[in-house]
Design an enzyme around this catalytic site. Structure first.
Site, PDB file in Angstrom:
ATOM      1  N   ALA A 478       2.154   0.588  -4.610  1.00 21.70           N
ATOM      2  CA  ALA A 478       1.258   0.152  -5.682  1.00 21.70           C
ATOM      3  C   ALA A 478       2.039  -0.355  -6.888  1.00 21.70           C
ATOM      4  O   ALA A 478       1.833  -1.478  -7.358  1.00 21.70           O
ATOM      5  CB  ALA A 478       0.329   1.295  -6.074  1.00 21.70           C
ATOM      6  N   ASP A 505      11.649  -1.264   1.107  1.00 23.74           N
ATOM      7  CA  ASP A 505      10.631  -0.235   1.380  1.00 23.74           C
ATOM      8  C   ASP A 505      10.574  -0.063   2.879  1.00 23.74           C
ATOM      9  O   ASP A 505      10.437  -1.038   3.613  1.00 23.74           O
ATOM     10  CB  ASP A 505       9.260  -0.652   0.833  1.00 23.74           C
ATOM     11  CG  ASP A 505       8.291   0.515   0.762  1.00 23.74           C
ATOM     12  OD1 ASP A 505       8.121   1.218   1.783  1.00 23.74           O
ATOM     13  OD2 ASP A 505       7.690   0.729  -0.305  1.00 23.74           O
ATOM     14  N   ARG A 516      -5.249  -0.486  -3.866  1.00 28.53           N
ATOM     15  CA  ARG A 516      -4.511  -0.654  -5.117  1.00 28.53           C
ATOM     16  C   ARG A 516      -3.222  -1.451  -4.950  1.00 28.53           C
ATOM     17  O   ARG A 516      -2.632  -1.861  -5.946  1.00 28.53           O
ATOM     18  CB  ARG A 516      -4.201   0.717  -5.735  1.00 28.53           C
ATOM     19  CG  ARG A 516      -3.318   1.575  -4.875  1.00 28.53           C
ATOM     20  CD  ARG A 516      -3.454   3.048  -5.131  1.00 28.53           C
ATOM     21  NE  ARG A 516      -2.561   3.788  -4.258  1.00 28.53           N
ATOM     22  CZ  ARG A 516      -2.790   4.021  -2.981  1.00 28.53           C
ATOM     23  NH1 ARG A 516      -3.896   3.594  -2.419  1.00 28.53           N
ATOM     24  NH2 ARG A 516      -1.940   4.700  -2.244  1.00 28.53           N
ATOM     25  N   LYS A 529       5.758  -3.258   4.442  1.00 29.61           N
ATOM     26  CA  LYS A 529       5.350  -3.509   3.059  1.00 29.61           C
ATOM     27  C   LYS A 529       6.248  -4.536   2.378  1.00 29.61           C
ATOM     28  O   LYS A 529       5.771  -5.452   1.699  1.00 29.61           O
ATOM     29  CB  LYS A 529       5.362  -2.202   2.266  1.00 29.61           C
ATOM     30  CG  LYS A 529       4.192  -1.290   2.543  1.00 29.61           C
ATOM     31  CD  LYS A 529       4.209  -0.085   1.608  1.00 29.61           C
ATOM     32  CE  LYS A 529       2.986   0.796   1.851  1.00 29.61           C
ATOM     33  NZ  LYS A 529       2.960   1.961   0.943  1.00 29.61           N
ATOM     34  N   ASP A 577       7.618   7.441  -4.843  1.00 32.52           N
ATOM     35  CA  ASP A 577       6.597   8.490  -4.911  1.00 32.52           C
ATOM     36  C   ASP A 577       7.167   9.871  -4.626  1.00 32.52           C
ATOM     37  O   ASP A 577       6.432  10.793  -4.336  1.00 32.52           O
ATOM     38  CB  ASP A 577       5.452   8.190  -3.936  1.00 32.52           C
ATOM     39  CG  ASP A 577       5.918   8.110  -2.485  1.00 32.52           C
ATOM     40  OD1 ASP A 577       7.130   8.289  -2.239  1.00 32.52           O
ATOM     41  OD2 ASP A 577       5.073   7.865  -1.600  1.00 32.52           O
ATOM     42  N   ASN A 578       8.497  10.023  -4.674  1.00 33.87           N
ATOM     43  CA  ASN A 578       9.050  11.368  -4.484  1.00 33.87           C
ATOM     44  C   ASN A 578      10.264  11.584  -5.378  1.00 33.87           C
ATOM     45  O   ASN A 578      10.990  10.650  -5.714  1.00 33.87           O
ATOM     46  CB  ASN A 578       9.403  11.623  -3.012  1.00 33.87           C
ATOM     47  CG  ASN A 578      10.627  10.862  -2.562  1.00 33.87           C
ATOM     48  OD1 ASN A 578      11.743  11.320  -2.722  1.00 33.87           O
ATOM     49  ND2 ASN A 578      10.420   9.679  -1.994  1.00 33.87           N
ATOM     50  N   CYS A 633       3.050  36.993   0.623  1.00 32.77           N
ATOM     51  CA  CYS A 633       2.069  38.032   0.963  1.00 32.77           C
ATOM     52  C   CYS A 633       0.642  37.600   0.612  1.00 32.77           C
ATOM     53  O   CYS A 633      -0.312  37.999   1.273  1.00 32.77           O
ATOM     54  CB  CYS A 633       2.421  39.344   0.266  1.00 32.77           C
ATOM     55  SG  CYS A 633       3.899  40.109   0.966  1.00 32.77           S
TER      56      CYS A 633
END
Length: 1059
Positions: A478, A505, A516, A529, A577-578, A633
């Site tokens: 995007a 990419d 988007r 992409k 995005d990371n 837990c």
């Protein structure tokens, strides 16, 4: 990314606080099986018309209800220059009912600097008609038509929202009065060079349903007093997060039951864990428990008409360092409209005569303004700058204002998020050259170039610089698509052979991207992409020199993105995005001393950070705190929120359908697998071998029926037997050592489930689990629910009896303090029972990687069913598929409006980078939240300064050491240590390269003696056990040093050049 404080809410009588029940009920007719997965949630009629595969990321921003309102709203966009096409693009991607494009003008050369759907061959044609087919491709659900007539009242009456761009003030006022009196919502947007203006009028009675879009907060109650007002105390494991003026409702309160039936109550916050509510003095005594939840209560807001608001404006401040600027520009823009009306044109670029005329008009407007609006004094220098650049048309400014304007239209349609009340002004004058004398009228004249609109602001010199830039764009999603569009518009890398853009990419296009990532079309799905984006941006500007790669940027591609590659770059822009990838690219930029433009979005929030060598800190210099993890837990035995059950379901997925298959394949192909397994700590060896035994022997299916049987048994293990065992260990009435109920506070007492084939959620689980289990073994699955229901009648489930002596850990601390070791006899017994790899020659398993966006693969079917069944165990409200996918899939909500606006801000910083600004105050880091709306611009932080002796240094500094000496031989470790002692008076105590320790003062004498006379690269190769690639020209070495007094000092790293 941090968000801004929540906005206040107020009550509207008649809102219904009663929570609806989401629990599924069993069918009354025996073996009447539903046709498809239900996930335990009722299907809403309104959701059936929304294409979730397309709009999924936007739905997580707006929600289904707001999206439904969008789909019933027709919008007129008047003016199809750069700003109008940006707004139209965002609205079409967003999914409104219809968009009508209005423009009576023809395309001019100046339009090409920002109107990305005009080509050179379109000069002289109607802008709306040329743009229509290109805009219509963006979303097949949104009809896009054109209108080139006059804006008559009859024509305007057919719209829910009217957007005016590049419209004379006289026409704005005429349309504005009609819209205000007929309940039609109005947005007026305008850009003039480096200035932008936005106005909203959504009528006298707009219902705001959700002011901020944040998930409602909730907290667990520990005490409620009987008082006037009553005081609520929440558990102290986390702050409640509420604000005074919020409305809340209560559930599961024991004793003071009256609270469970009340309408939303307005609260006053007393502290981080306490707040007051209504009069509770007549209520029953509070006993225990309870959950308090924030309630979004609708409220009415009222807008003034354009005519009234022009005289009595309210401003949203975008930049608090320019607090007085909106009032000045309010006068300036009115004067600009008068100038255009008198002269039939905008002021000429950087023309002193026109600037003087505009100042005179502004003084006249200011003199007639109401006292509250009058500017004293009028900032004549600002008005002159407005005149200098008003003829300009910049893609980044249009992207920013266009993103905001489109978001305001969505607010008008949906009632979601707080609108702009009512004027917003923006300027980016910092983008003008630091040396203002460089700009002359002659250098800013139009010359029938596609960049005329930009040259009018910055002159021809910057245009030439932009064309020669070499930039690396990491990511073509995007943000990447928007960056490429802006790069093409401003002419970055479009200057013949001297400039270029490289974009990489590794992802392919998915349907959800189309909402988007506007360079992609439905027929591009499954294509790469980067390739597709590059082809699309060449249509926007055929002169752009851009190359596409499909590589991940990381250590494994440093032979591609090597010294030569980075040294030839002028800058890097990330669209990632990371966090890991962002941090890696940042380290590369610091090492190669290249500017970095970093940005990100999260729903309506977005941020921009500019990193300039030697001037600012880097991206890695400051980071958000890590997300709080859920205790083990809590996940295993004591969940109290749907987030816990969804994470548990994700862990189940990995533990059932991925890890066992991976381990089996390793066992079959790697002869050292068992040997490595036996060296693991504690009970891990036994657990691993028992898991192999289950997968290969005890539970290995031969048929589809075996898979169904396994799923049925596993259902009983997880949702009945394990719960019975837990309640055997900790009965419902158990007390702690302090006398309090064990099952209280965050511990919700569970109950076992009884399987019913007539319960659609139960069957959902078996269908999904059986199909996934079959897939891991390469067996054929089935979607015949009726056949599975019949098959289950013949499966016998043995009665479960809880066992004594089973240890269940109550807290993670207790779990960590437990040390257990495997029973060697049992270990050998299980190992002996495993079939040897030779006997399983040809057999392999198929691990399943979780994929959230494929609705046919049973992945989300399993997650939603597994989570909601566990939620039912613990009486936690279930989550529908949409919410489950967001949480379990760790989806980042996204919307085109935020992306467009943020990229506009990125490219404003790009102008400064290309001009080589050296003043920190010239740059702007930014954060915004379009939902509030909130904007923050700040000067980047300078890099922290360190010192050894009298030498100051920052993260941008380093020691440069030439490894190859004049005699052609490489430096040895001894020579390296001596060099630092002689040249820098530093005694190296430790030396490392990456994770490899090359030298330390405590190194054994024999090893030290061996290494001292070895060349540095030989030591690196030996210690790291990896050969240096031919692309490696230098090594990064980290030092620990003492100064000449023996004190430890912090020093920069070493760039050790070897080629």
């Amino acid at each position: 990314m941090s968000s801004s404080p929540l906005a206040k809410k107020c009550c509207v009588p008649g809102s219904d606080p009663t929570p609806s029940s989401d629990c599924s009920s069993a069918c009354s007719v025996m073996f009447k099986v539903p046709s498809g997965p239900t996930n335990g949630m009722p299907k809403k009629e309104s959701e059936t018309d929304i294409d979730e595969a397309l709009y999924s990321r936007q739905l997580y921003v707006l929600g289904h209800e707001a999206m439904k309102h969008l789909q019933t709203s027709s919008v007129l966009v008047s003016g199809l220059r750069g700003l109008g096409v940006e707004i139209a693009k965002n609205l079409i991607l967003g999914g409104v009912k219809a968009v009508i494009l209005h423009d009576q003008g023809t395309a001019q050369w100046a339009d090409l600097s920002s109107q990305f759907y005009l080509r050179e061959e379109d000069i002289g044609k109607n802008r709306a008609e040329v743009s229509q087919p290109r805009l219509a491709e963006l979303n097949s659900y949104v009809p896009v038509t054109t209108y080139t007539g006059a804006l008559t009242e009859e024509f305007l009456s057919g719209f829910q929202v009217v957007v005016l761009t590049n419209t004379p003030l006289e026409d704005q006022l005429q349309v504005g009065e009609f819209c205000h009196s007929h309940g039609i919502k109005l947005v007026v947007a305008d850009t003039r060079g480096l200035f932008g203006q936005l106005f909203c009028d959504f009528g006298e009675e707009m219902i705001l349903t959700d002011s901020n879009g944040e998930q409602p907060l909730s907290a667990m109650v520990s005490m409620v007093t009987k008082d006037s007002p009553g005081v609520v105390t929440c558990l102290d494991d986390a702050r409640h997060g509420f604000e005074s003026g919020d409305f809340v409702s209560f559930t599961e309160v024991q004793g003071m039951n009256e609270l469970n039936d009340t309408y939303p109550i307005e609260i006053t916050v007393l502290g981080p864990y306490t707040f007051s509510i209504c009069d509770t003095s007549s209520f029953s005594e509070y006993t225990r428990g309870g959950i308090v939840s924030q309630v979004k209560v609708p409220k009415k807001i009222s807008f003034k008409s354009l005519l009234v608001s022009l005289a009595e404006p309210d401003f949203v401040v975008t930049d608090f360092s320019k607090f007085s600027r909106p009032g000045q520009l309010h006068i300036g823009f009115q004067a600009l409209h008068r100038f255009c009306a008198q002269h039939g044109r905008s002021p000429r670029p950087h023309n002193e005569e026109d600037a003087t005329a505009l100042v005179a008009l502004a003084q006249a407007v200011n003199a007639r303004a109401l006292p509250v609006v009058q500017q004293d004094p009028l900032d004549e220098d600002l008005i002159r700058k407005l005149s200098y650049v008003a003829a300009g048309d910049l893609a980044p400014i249009n992207a920013f204002i266009g993103g905001l304007a489109a978001q305001e239209v969505m607010k008008a349609c949906s009632g979601k998020f707080t609108p702009i009340m009512q004027w917003l002004y923006f300027d980016a004058l910092e983008c003008l050259p630091e040396d203002r004398q460089a700009l002359t009228e002659d250098r800013c004249r139009p010359c029938q170039s596609r960049y005329d609109g930009q040259v009018a602001v910055f002159g021809s010199d910057l245009q030439e610089k932009l064309g020669k830039q070499n930039y690396f764009l990491v990511g073509a999603g995007a943000i990447g698509c928007e960056l490429l569009k802006n790069f093409a518009m401003i002419g970055l890398g479009c200057g013949g052979e001297n400039g270029a853009i490289t974009v990489t990419d590794m992802d392919t296009i998915e349907k959800s991207n189309l909402n988007r990532q506007f360079l992609f079309r439905p027929w591009d799905v499954t294509k790469m992409k980067s390739d597709t984006a590059v082809a699309a941006v060449r249509q926007i500007n055929p002169y752009i020199r851009v190359m596409s790669h499909q590589n991940r940027v990381g250590p494994d591609t440093e032979h591609i993105y090597d010294d030569s590659f980075f040294q030839n770059l002028d800058g890097i822009a990330t669209a990632l995005d990371n966090m890991d990838a962002r941090m890696y690219v940042d380290r590369r930029c610091v090492y190669y001393r290249k500017p970095l433009l970093e940005s990100g979005t999260l729903g309506t929030k977005g941020n921009v950070q500019v990193v300039i060598p030697f001037l600012t800190e880097s991206y890695n210099s400051s980071q958000d705190p890590p997300e709080k993890s859920i205790p083990i837990c809590t996940l295993k035995n004591f969940p109290n929120a749907i987030e816990h059950t969804l994470q548990w379901a994700r862990d189940e997925f990995e533990g059932l359908f991925k890890h066992p298959a991976e381990n089996v394949n390793q066992y079959l192909t790697d002869s050292k697998f068992v040997e490595r397994t036996l060296r693991l700590a504690g009970t891990q060896p036994l657990e691993m071998l028992e898991a192999l035994q289950r997968t290969l022997v005890l539970q290995r299916p031969q048929t589809w029926a075996d898979c169904v049987t396994w799923a049925y048994h596993h259902w009983h293990t997880q949702y009945s037997n394990n719960i019975c065992q837990l309640l055997h260990n900790f009965p419902p009435d158990q007390l702690t050592s302090s006398g309090a109920l064990f099952w209280s506070g965050p511990k919700r007492c569970p109950h076992p489930l009884i399987f019913s084939v007539n319960n659609p959620l139960h069957l959902d689980y078996v269908m999904a689990a059986a199909n996934l289990f079959a897939q891991t073994y390469g067996l054929m699955g089935s979607q015949d629910r009726a056949a599975v229901a019949i098959l289950l009648q013949s499966v016998d489930i043995p009665e479960f009896t809880p066992k004594s002596g089973v240890k269940i850990h109550v807290s993670d601390r207790e779990l960590q303090n437990t040390s257990a070791s495997a029973d060697d006899n049992r270990l050998q017994e299980v190992r002996a029972m495993l079939p040897s790899p030779e006997k399983l020659r040809g057999f392999k398993m198929y691990p399943i990687n979780f994929e959230k966006d494929d609705n046919t693969n049973f992945h989300m079917d399993f997650i939603v069913a597994a989570s909601n069944l566990r939620a039912e165990n613990y009486n936690i409200p279930p989550a529908d598929r949409h919410k489950s996918k967001l949480i379990a899939g760790k989806i980042i909500p996204a919307i085109a409006t935020t992306t467009a606006a943020i990229v506009g801000l990125v490219c404003l910083e790009l102008y400064k980078v290309v001009q080589g600004y050296r003043q920190l105050k010239s740059y702007k880091n930014s954060f915004m939240n379009l939902a509030l709306p909130f904007f923050s611009f700040s000067e980047p932080l300078a890099p922290p300064r360190h010192q050894y002796y009298n030498q100051e240094w920052t993260l941008w500094d380093r020691f440069e050491v030439q490894g190859i000496q004049p005699n052609g031989k490489e430096m040895t470790l001894r020579q390296f240590l001596d060099y630092f002692k002689t040249e820098h008076k530093l005694e190296i105590t430790m030396l490392s390269q990456g994770v490899s320790m090359l030298y330390s003062f405590f190194m054994p004498a024999t090893k030290l003696k061996e290494r001292l006379d070895q060349p540095m690269t030989e030591i690196v190769t030996h210690v790291s056990k990896r050969k240096l690639g031919h692309h490696v020209r230098a090594l990064v070495l980290e030092l620990c040093c003492n100064d000449d007094t023996g004190e430890d000092v912090e020093v920069p790293y070493v760039r050790y050049t070897i080629r």
